[in-house]
Motif scaffolding. Structure first.
Motif, PDB file in Angstrom:
ATOM      1  N   VAL A 248       0.841  -1.194   0.000  1.00 31.83           N
ATOM      2  CA  VAL A 248       0.000   0.000   0.000  1.00 31.83           C
ATOM      3  C   VAL A 248       0.877   1.246   0.000  1.00 31.83           C
ATOM      4  O   VAL A 248       1.888   1.306   0.695  1.00 31.83           O
ATOM      5  N   VAL A 249       0.490   2.219  -0.817  1.00 33.20           N
ATOM      6  CA  VAL A 249       1.130   3.530  -0.739  1.00 33.20           C
ATOM      7  C   VAL A 249       0.633   4.188   0.536  1.00 33.20           C
ATOM      8  O   VAL A 249      -0.574   4.342   0.737  1.00 33.20           O
ATOM      9  N   HIS A 250       1.552   4.547   1.416  1.00 34.50           N
ATOM     10  CA  HIS A 250       1.158   5.032   2.738  1.00 34.50           C
ATOM     11  C   HIS A 250       0.184   6.201   2.642  1.00 34.50           C
ATOM     12  O   HIS A 250       0.359   7.131   1.868  1.00 34.50           O
ATOM     13  N   GLY A 251      -0.868   6.105   3.435  1.00 36.55           N
ATOM     14  CA  GLY A 251      -1.883   7.146   3.482  1.00 36.55           C
ATOM     15  C   GLY A 251      -3.059   6.674   4.295  1.00 36.55           C
ATOM     16  O   GLY A 251      -2.985   5.681   5.024  1.00 36.55           O
ATOM     17  N   ALA A 252      -4.175   7.381   4.143  1.00 42.77           N
ATOM     18  CA  ALA A 252      -5.358   7.064   4.944  1.00 42.77           C
ATOM     19  C   ALA A 252      -5.843   5.635   4.723  1.00 42.77           C
ATOM     20  O   ALA A 252      -6.363   5.003   5.642  1.00 42.77           O
ATOM     21  N   ILE A 277       3.395  -4.222   3.383  1.00 42.17           N
ATOM     22  CA  ILE A 277       4.512  -3.407   2.900  1.00 42.17           C
ATOM     23  C   ILE A 277       3.968  -2.023   2.581  1.00 42.17           C
ATOM     24  O   ILE A 277       3.031  -1.884   1.796  1.00 42.17           O
ATOM     25  N   GLU A 278       4.558  -1.003   3.186  1.00 45.14           N
ATOM     26  CA  GLU A 278       4.155   0.369   2.899  1.00 45.14           C
ATOM     27  C   GLU A 278       5.178   1.034   1.985  1.00 45.14           C
ATOM     28  O   GLU A 278       6.392   0.956   2.240  1.00 45.14           O
ATOM     29  N   LEU A 279       4.689   1.677   0.935  1.00 45.93           N
ATOM     30  CA  LEU A 279       5.528   2.485   0.054  1.00 45.93           C
ATOM     31  C   LEU A 279       5.444   3.915   0.569  1.00 45.93           C
ATOM     32  O   LEU A 279       4.372   4.523   0.547  1.00 45.93           O
ATOM     33  N   MET A 280       6.572   4.437   1.037  1.00 45.71           N
ATOM     34  CA  MET A 280       6.558   5.716   1.747  1.00 45.71           C
ATOM     35  C   MET A 280       7.314   6.806   1.002  1.00 45.71           C
ATOM     36  O   MET A 280       8.349   6.550   0.390  1.00 45.71           O
ATOM     37  N   PHE A 286       6.043   7.570   8.535  1.00 44.56           N
ATOM     38  CA  PHE A 286       5.159   7.459   9.692  1.00 44.56           C
ATOM     39  C   PHE A 286       5.006   5.980   9.993  1.00 44.56           C
ATOM     40  O   PHE A 286       4.542   5.222   9.146  1.00 44.56           O
ATOM     41  N   TYR A 287       5.404   5.546  11.193  1.00 46.37           N
ATOM     42  CA  TYR A 287       5.587   4.116  11.426  1.00 46.37           C
ATOM     43  C   TYR A 287       4.553   3.482  12.347  1.00 46.37           C
ATOM     44  O   TYR A 287       4.751   2.368  12.813  1.00 46.37           O
ATOM     45  N   LYS A 319      15.026  25.341   8.036  1.00 43.43           N
ATOM     46  CA  LYS A 319      14.521  25.333   9.412  1.00 43.43           C
ATOM     47  C   LYS A 319      12.999  25.483   9.393  1.00 43.43           C
ATOM     48  O   LYS A 319      12.439  26.476   9.827  1.00 43.43           O
ATOM     49  N   ILE A 320      12.345  24.452   8.859  1.00 40.80           N
ATOM     50  CA  ILE A 320      10.887  24.448   8.821  1.00 40.80           C
ATOM     51  C   ILE A 320      10.385  23.139   9.415  1.00 40.80           C
ATOM     52  O   ILE A 320      11.078  22.123   9.384  1.00 40.80           O
ATOM     53  N   THR A 321       9.189  23.189   9.950  1.00 43.49           N
ATOM     54  CA  THR A 321       8.570  21.981  10.495  1.00 43.49           C
ATOM     55  C   THR A 321       7.846  21.253   9.374  1.00 43.49           C
ATOM     56  O   THR A 321       7.067  21.866   8.644  1.00 43.49           O
ATOM     57  N   PRO A 322       8.104  19.950   9.184  1.00 43.24           N
ATOM     58  CA  PRO A 322       7.414  19.215   8.113  1.00 43.24           C
ATOM     59  C   PRO A 322       5.903  19.331   8.238  1.00 43.24           C
ATOM     60  O   PRO A 322       5.346  19.218   9.326  1.00 43.24           O
ATOM     61  N   ASP A 323       5.256  19.573   7.121  1.00 43.63           N
ATOM     62  CA  ASP A 323       3.797  19.699   7.076  1.00 43.63           C
ATOM     63  C   ASP A 323       3.303  18.888   5.888  1.00 43.63           C
ATOM     64  O   ASP A 323       3.577  19.238   4.736  1.00 43.63           O
ATOM     65  N   ALA A 324       2.590  17.798   6.159  1.00 40.73           N
ATOM     66  CA  ALA A 324       2.163  16.876   5.101  1.00 40.73           C
ATOM     67  C   ALA A 324       1.254  17.544   4.080  1.00 40.73           C
ATOM     68  O   ALA A 324       1.056  17.034   2.980  1.00 40.73           O
ATOM     69  N   ARG A 325       0.698  18.711   4.419  1.00 40.40           N
ATOM     70  CA  ARG A 325      -0.220  19.382   3.513  1.00 40.40           C
ATOM     71  C   ARG A 325       0.495  20.282   2.508  1.00 40.40           C
ATOM     72  O   ARG A 325      -0.126  20.834   1.608  1.00 40.40           O
ATOM     73  N   LYS A 326       1.807  20.442   2.681  1.00 41.10           N
ATOM     74  CA  LYS A 326       2.548  21.396   1.852  1.00 41.10           C
ATOM     75  C   LYS A 326       3.685  20.710   1.116  1.00 41.10           C
ATOM     76  O   LYS A 326       4.197  19.676   1.544  1.00 41.10           O
TER      77      LYS A 326
END
Length: 350
Positions: A248-252, A277-280, A286-287, A319-326
């Motif tokens: 699975v491609v990692h996601g919801a 198996i996750e494709l990330m 995200f584990y 120096k940024i915080t990871p944001d999955a939406r961006k």
């Protein structure tokens, strides 16, 4: 009512596993080679959880609302006044703190808490306890969200007003070792006959750049391709419950496999459950599904995609915080089929 119910959450043994990364010249000066990363065994410590019930009022102060929506509610309340719905005597779980558009959030952040609280409250009162879930007024009445709650069987309250009742809170939801037991319920539309060996790609953010290549590769190895966003939810959950081998491609979509029962059936051998198996994405790993699969008596590993200059910059030099939406964290990525084969061989799925 003022109740605090303590409960023990056992520890969880998490088996060692592997992450297989995109072939790179950093591994071999003469030709790109896949980098295998050992993920050591872990032990998640046991802890004492609790379910609390307090007579009171649930408000929208901690609701997951946009600035625009907060402003609209502020103006509306200034004109019409603040209202409180009276559900005195009924158990209430306020789910407005989280987004309602992501099934993973619903299953982990809301359903896990409600099902856990329902179990321990029912045992405490020695009768079946019903917990009403509060959602915002703008949740579409015909949507994935509504279908999730329909199959879960939770009674719902739609409102942006305050709600008076017996307010249920369950602060700790990452109860990995006991979480699967809450998702063994029957649900409407369950189908016994579903594919056991499946590949689940995704569209949109964090999808595969070389999706057609990977799909062909997986189908040549006997995997049936299924886009979960194209399926009715009862079909998704039936597939998730019965599947034995999944890429699975990692996601919801991967969150649905908390319903899997293969390794939890009577007389199941240790480690005989779901193989996942996750494709990330190389920039959004995200584990928690690793913990979930171990709790399901299964086995897990992952394949990481090719890192891009933009992702490298964002991860290691900005120096940024990871944001999955961006971007670049939500950008599509490429995986290597040879590396997927390494993961298949590792889990005995080749």
């Amino acid at each position: 009512m003022d109740i605090t119910l303590k409960h023990k959450v056992p520890g969880l043994e998490v088996a060692s596993s592997m992450m297989y990364c995109f072939p790179t010249g950093a591994m071999d000066v003469w030709r790109p080679a896949a980098e295998p990363v050992i993920m050591p065994a872990q032990y998640l410590e046991p802890f004492e959880g609790e379910v609390r019930v307090n007579s009171g009022i649930a408000t929208t102060k901690s609701a997951a609302l946009s600035r625009k929506r907060r402003a609209q509610l502020f103006v509306s309340r200034a004109i019409k006044g603040e209202k409180t719905l009276d559900y005195s005597g009924k158990f209430i779980f306020d789910a407005r703190f989280d987004v309602f558009t992501n099934i993973g959030h619903i299953l982990e952040n809301v359903a896990t808490r409600v099902l856990l609280a329902k179990k321990f409250l029912s045992e405490h009162f020695q009768k079946d306890i019903e917990i009403h879930v509060v959602l915002g007024s703008r949740v579409p009445k015909y949507s994935m969200t509504m279908e999730v709650y329909r199959l879960l069987g939770f009674p719902l309250i739609f409102t942006d007003d305050n709600v008076r009742g017996e307010i249920v809170t369950c602060p700790e939801h990452r109860v990995f070792s006991i979480r699967p037991q809450f998702f063994g319920f029957d649900f409407p539309g369950y189908k016994e006959e579903t594919p056991e060996r499946i590949f689940i790609p995704r569209r949109g953010s964090r999808s595969l750049i070389n999706n057609d290549e990977v799909t062909k590769f997986m189908e040549e190895r006997g995997f049936k391709t299924l886009y979960f966003e194209d399926l009715a939810l009862d079909d998704e959950w039936s597939i998730a419950r019965n599947a034995k081998e999944v890429v699975v491609v990692h996601g919801a979509a991967s969150s649905n496999f908390i319903l899997n029962r293969v390794g939890l059936r009577d007389n199941a051998e240790p480690g005989s459950g779901l193989k996942l198996i996750e494709l990330m994405s190389p920039s959004w790993n995200f584990y928690e599904n690793r913990y979930m699969t171990n709790a399901l008596n299964g086995k897990w590993c992952c394949v990481r995609g090719q890192i891009t200059p933009q992702m490298l910059e964002a991860l290691d030099f900005a120096k940024i915080t990871p944001d999955a939406r961006k971007s670049p964290f939500k950008d599509p990525f490429k995986v290597d089929c040879g590396t997927i084969q390494m993961a298949l061989d590792y889990l005995g799925m080749g």
